[in-house]
Design a protein around this motif. Structure first.
Motif, PDB file in Angstrom:
ATOM      1  N   LEU A   1       0.824  -1.432  -0.010  1.00  0.00           N
ATOM      2  CA  LEU A   1       0.305  -0.356  -0.450  1.00  0.00           C
ATOM      3  C   LEU A   1       1.203   1.392  -0.430  1.00  0.00           C
ATOM      4  CD1 LEU A   1      -3.315   1.039   0.124  1.00  0.00           C
ATOM      5  CD2 LEU A   1      -2.497   0.767   2.867  1.00  0.00           C
ATOM      6  N   ASP A   2       1.765   1.421   0.508  1.00  0.00           N
ATOM      7  CA  ASP A   2       2.791   1.925   1.321  1.00  0.00           C
ATOM      8  C   ASP A   2       3.594   3.059  -0.701  1.00  0.00           C
ATOM      9  OD1 ASP A   2       2.044   3.132   3.509  1.00  0.00           O
ATOM     10  OD2 ASP A   2       4.041   2.533   4.305  1.00  0.00           O
ATOM     11  N   ALA A   3       4.037   1.126  -1.424  1.00  0.00           N
ATOM     12  CA  ALA A   3       4.664   1.406  -2.810  1.00  0.00           C
ATOM     13  C   ALA A   3       3.633   2.494  -3.330  1.00  0.00           C
ATOM     14  CB  ALA A   3       5.114   0.214  -2.858  1.00  0.00           C
ATOM     15  N   MET A   4       2.818   1.819  -3.282  1.00  0.00           N
ATOM     16  CA  MET A   4       1.194   2.206  -4.664  1.00  0.00           C
ATOM     17  C   MET A   4       1.164   3.796  -4.627  1.00  0.00           C
ATOM     18  SD  MET A   4       0.333   0.348  -6.836  1.00  0.00           S
ATOM     19  CE  MET A   4      -0.641   0.534  -7.760  1.00  0.00           C
ATOM     20  N   MET A   5       1.089   4.426  -2.819  1.00  0.00           N
ATOM     21  CA  MET A   5       0.690   5.608  -2.121  1.00  0.00           C
ATOM     22  C   MET A   5       1.797   6.331  -2.703  1.00  0.00           C
ATOM     23  SD  MET A   5      -2.184   5.912  -0.640  1.00  0.00           S
ATOM     24  CE  MET A   5      -1.732   7.477  -0.884  1.00  0.00           C
ATOM     25  N   ALA A   6       2.965   5.845  -3.278  1.00  0.00           N
ATOM     26  CA  ALA A   6       4.187   6.598  -2.994  1.00  0.00           C
ATOM     27  C   ALA A   6       4.402   7.387  -5.192  1.00  0.00           C
ATOM     28  CB  ALA A   6       5.538   5.786  -3.143  1.00  0.00           C
ATOM     29  N   LEU A   7       3.677   5.851  -5.680  1.00  0.00           N
ATOM     30  CA  LEU A   7       3.899   6.120  -6.964  1.00  0.00           C
ATOM     31  C   LEU A   7       2.430   6.709  -7.161  1.00  0.00           C
ATOM     32  CD1 LEU A   7       3.882   2.529  -8.689  1.00  0.00           C
ATOM     33  CD2 LEU A   7       5.718   3.832  -8.701  1.00  0.00           C
ATOM     34  N   MET A   8       2.077   6.887  -6.359  1.00  0.00           N
ATOM     35  CA  MET A   8       0.852   7.854  -6.614  1.00  0.00           C
ATOM     36  C   MET A   8       0.505   9.614  -6.468  1.00  0.00           C
ATOM     37  SD  MET A   8      -1.589   6.229  -7.835  1.00  0.00           S
ATOM     38  CE  MET A   8      -3.141   5.884  -8.074  1.00  0.00           C
ATOM     39  N   THR A   9       2.452  10.005  -5.355  1.00  0.00           N
ATOM     40  CA  THR A   9       2.797  10.761  -4.954  1.00  0.00           C
ATOM     41  C   THR A   9       4.151  11.694  -5.917  1.00  0.00           C
ATOM     42  OG1 THR A   9       3.480  10.101  -3.456  1.00  0.00           O
ATOM     43  CG2 THR A   9       1.237  10.714  -2.878  1.00  0.00           C
ATOM     44  N   LEU A  10       3.956  10.997  -6.832  1.00  0.00           N
ATOM     45  CA  LEU A  10       5.282  12.128  -7.474  1.00  0.00           C
ATOM     46  C   LEU A  10       4.505  13.208  -8.392  1.00  0.00           C
ATOM     47  CD1 LEU A  10       6.822   8.126  -9.725  1.00  0.00           C
ATOM     48  CD2 LEU A  10       7.476   9.603  -7.744  1.00  0.00           C
ATOM     49  N   PRO A  11       5.796  14.004  -7.659  1.00  0.00           N
ATOM     50  CA  PRO A  11       5.145  15.136  -8.855  1.00  0.00           C
ATOM     51  C   PRO A  11       5.422  15.859  -9.861  1.00  0.00           C
ATOM     52  CG  PRO A  11       7.519  15.370  -7.936  1.00  0.00           C
ATOM     53  CD  PRO A  11       7.300  14.793  -7.463  1.00  0.00           C
ATOM     54  N   PRO A  12       4.300  16.196 -10.090  1.00  0.00           N
ATOM     55  CA  PRO A  12       4.550  16.388 -12.494  1.00  0.00           C
ATOM     56  C   PRO A  12       5.424  16.471 -12.358  1.00  0.00           C
ATOM     57  CG  PRO A  12       3.080  17.922 -10.818  1.00  0.00           C
ATOM     58  CD  PRO A  12       4.284  16.951  -9.824  1.00  0.00           C
ATOM     59  N   CYS A  13       6.196  17.033 -14.060  1.00  0.00           N
ATOM     60  CA  CYS A  13       7.212  17.619 -14.381  1.00  0.00           C
ATOM     61  C   CYS A  13       6.896  19.470 -14.644  1.00  0.00           C
ATOM     62  CB  CYS A  13       7.872  16.844 -15.347  1.00  0.00           C
ATOM     63  SG  CYS A  13       8.423  14.963 -14.924  1.00  0.00           S
ATOM     64  N   LYS A  14       7.768  19.760 -14.694  1.00  0.00           N
ATOM     65  CA  LYS A  14       8.040  21.175 -14.925  1.00  0.00           C
ATOM     66  C   LYS A  14       8.317  21.524 -16.656  1.00  0.00           C
ATOM     67  CE  LYS A  14       8.447  22.340 -10.221  1.00  0.00           C
ATOM     68  NZ  LYS A  14       9.707  23.129  -9.459  1.00  0.00           N
ATOM     69  N   SER A  15       9.355  20.672 -16.872  1.00  0.00           N
ATOM     70  CA  SER A  15       9.692  20.794 -18.006  1.00  0.00           C
ATOM     71  C   SER A  15       9.499  18.824 -18.935  1.00  0.00           C
ATOM     72  CB  SER A  15      10.670  21.583 -18.369  1.00  0.00           C
ATOM     73  OG  SER A  15      12.019  21.287 -18.284  1.00  0.00           O
ATOM     74  N   LEU A  16       9.857  19.393 -20.341  1.00  0.00           N
ATOM     75  CA  LEU A  16       9.681  18.055 -20.253  1.00  0.00           C
ATOM     76  C   LEU A  16      11.247  17.421 -20.537  1.00  0.00           C
ATOM     77  CD1 LEU A  16       8.841  16.141 -22.725  1.00  0.00           C
ATOM     78  CD2 LEU A  16       9.641  17.331 -24.762  1.00  0.00           C
ATOM     79  N   ASN A  17      13.001  18.524 -20.330  1.00  0.00           N
ATOM     80  CA  ASN A  17      13.575  17.726 -19.862  1.00  0.00           C
ATOM     81  C   ASN A  17      13.779  16.973 -18.421  1.00  0.00           C
ATOM     82  OD1 ASN A  17      14.584  19.340 -21.990  1.00  0.00           O
ATOM     83  ND2 ASN A  17      15.624  20.670 -20.701  1.00  0.00           N
ATOM     84  N   GLU A  18      12.898  17.206 -17.389  1.00  0.00           N
ATOM     85  CA  GLU A  18      12.624  16.198 -16.091  1.00  0.00           C
ATOM     86  C   GLU A  18      11.902  15.167 -16.710  1.00  0.00           C
ATOM     87  OE1 GLU A  18      10.339  19.014 -13.342  1.00  0.00           O
ATOM     88  OE2 GLU A  18      12.004  20.372 -13.964  1.00  0.00           O
ATOM     89  N   LEU A  19      11.535  14.981 -17.755  1.00  0.00           N
ATOM     90  CA  LEU A  19      11.096  13.687 -18.355  1.00  0.00           C
ATOM     91  C   LEU A  19      11.338  12.430 -17.694  1.00  0.00           C
ATOM     92  CD1 LEU A  19       7.708  12.158 -18.441  1.00  0.00           C
ATOM     93  CD2 LEU A  19       7.598  12.983 -20.662  1.00  0.00           C
ATOM     94  N   PRO A  20      12.820  12.622 -18.636  1.00  0.00           N
ATOM     95  CA  PRO A  20      13.275  11.300 -18.862  1.00  0.00           C
ATOM     96  C   PRO A  20      13.314  10.563 -16.958  1.00  0.00           C
ATOM     97  CG  PRO A  20      14.190  12.534 -19.850  1.00  0.00           C
ATOM     98  CD  PRO A  20      13.459  12.996 -19.960  1.00  0.00           C
ATOM     99  N   ALA A  21      14.135  11.155 -16.250  1.00  0.00           N
ATOM    100  CA  ALA A  21      14.072  11.340 -14.932  1.00  0.00           C
ATOM    101  C   ALA A  21      12.849  10.957 -14.017  1.00  0.00           C
ATOM    102  CB  ALA A  21      14.470  12.512 -14.198  1.00  0.00           C
ATOM    103  N   ALA A  22      11.327  11.234 -13.815  1.00  0.00           N
ATOM    104  CA  ALA A  22      10.887  11.100 -13.846  1.00  0.00           C
ATOM    105  C   ALA A  22       9.932   9.620 -13.570  1.00  0.00           C
ATOM    106  CB  ALA A  22       9.576  11.745 -14.219  1.00  0.00           C
ATOM    107  N   VAL A  23      10.451   9.423 -15.163  1.00  0.00           N
ATOM    108  CA  VAL A  23       9.799   7.495 -15.705  1.00  0.00           C
ATOM    109  C   VAL A  23      10.796   6.342 -15.596  1.00  0.00           C
ATOM    110  CG1 VAL A  23       9.779   6.327 -17.622  1.00  0.00           C
ATOM    111  CG2 VAL A  23       9.014   8.906 -18.230  1.00  0.00           C
ATOM    112  N   ALA A  24      11.892   7.141 -14.943  1.00  0.00           N
ATOM    113  CA  ALA A  24      13.314   5.907 -14.426  1.00  0.00           C
ATOM    114  C   ALA A  24      12.718   6.357 -13.380  1.00  0.00           C
ATOM    115  CB  ALA A  24      14.626   6.798 -14.297  1.00  0.00           C
ATOM    116  N   LYS A  25      12.288   6.937 -12.378  1.00  0.00           N
ATOM    117  CA  LYS A  25      12.166   6.796 -10.775  1.00  0.00           C
ATOM    118  C   LYS A  25      10.284   6.499 -10.471  1.00  0.00           C
ATOM    119  CE  LYS A  25      11.592  10.420  -6.876  1.00  0.00           C
ATOM    120  NZ  LYS A  25      12.205  11.531  -6.580  1.00  0.00           N
TER     121      LYS A  25
END
Length: 175
Positions: free
Chosen positions: A144-168
Motif C-alpha cells: 500500500l505504501d509503495a502504491m501511495m508513493a507511485l501516486m504522489t510523484l510530483p509533476p514534471c515542470k518541463s519536458l527535460n525532467e520527463l526521462p528522470a521522472a519515468v526512471a523514478k
C-alpha cells in the motif's frame, strides 16, 4: 635448503604486501561521492536506493562491511554483543559503534527517532536491522505504501525532467 625456504617466505610476504598496497590505493570511486543522502523515513521516500547507497559507502570504507550489513538485515532476533562474534566480518564488533554514529548523522525525523534510544546507543547493527525491518518490509502495508508513493510523484515542470521522472516511476514500480 633452509636458505631457500627463508627466501621463499620473504618473497611470499613481499607479494602479499604489494597486493595489500595495491588494494589500498585502488579506488575507482571517491567514497565521499558514495555518501548517502539524509533519509527521513517518510512514506514518499524510497528506502531501497538509500539502503544500497549506504551499503556501497560503508563497503568503500572497509571491505566486508556490506556482508555484515546483509547479515544484520536477515538476523531474525535482536543483535547483541554476543551475536557480533558470529558476523561474517571480523571487524563487526569494532564497527558496531561507528555504524551507530554514522546512522545518527545520516537519518532524520522518524527514521532517527527509531534508533535514537538509550538501549540502542552504540549498537549500529541492531539499529540497521530495525531500520530495514521498519522501512523495507514486505506484505500488505508495504504494498500500500509503495502504491501511495507511485501516486504522489510530483509533476514534471518541463519536458527535460520527463526521462528522470519515468526512471523514478519505474524504480518505484519495480521495488
Amino acid at each position: 635448503t633452509q636458505l631457500k625456504l627463508a627466501a621463499a617466505k620473504i618473497q611470499e610476504t613481499e607479494d602479499r604486501l604489494k597486493d595489500l598496497i595495491f588494494k589500498q590505493k585502488f579506488d575507482l570511486l571517491e567514497s565521499k561521492d558514495l555518501r548517502p543522502d539524509v533519509f527521513r523515513g517518510r512514506a514518499t521516500e524510497a528506502f531501497k536506493p538509500w539502503q544500497k547507497r549506504l551499503k556501497a559507502y560503508c563497503n568503500s570504507k572497509a571491505q566486508g562491511f556490506k556482508k555484515a550489513l546483509d547479515w544484520a538485515e536477515t538476523h531474525e532476533t535482536e543483535i547483541t554483543e554476543g551475536h557480533l562474534g558470529r558476523a561474517p566480518w571480523e571487524q563487526a564488533r569494532a564497527a558496531d559503534p561507528k555504524l551507530y554514529d554514522f546512522l545518527c548523522q545520516t537519518l532524520r525525523e522518524g527514521a532517527l527517532l527509531l534508533i535514537e534510544k538509550h538501549e540502542l546507543e552504540g549498537r549500529g547493527f541492531e539499529s540497521w536491522r530495525l531500520l530495514v525491518k521498519q522501512y523495507a518490509p514486505t506484505g500488505g502495508a508495504y504494498e500500500l505504501d509503495a502504491m501511495m508513493a507511485l501516486m504522489t510523484l510530483p509533476p514534471c515542470k518541463s519536458l527535460n525532467e520527463l526521462p528522470a521522472a519515468v526512471a523514478k516511476f519505474e524504480r518505484y514500480f519495480k521495488a
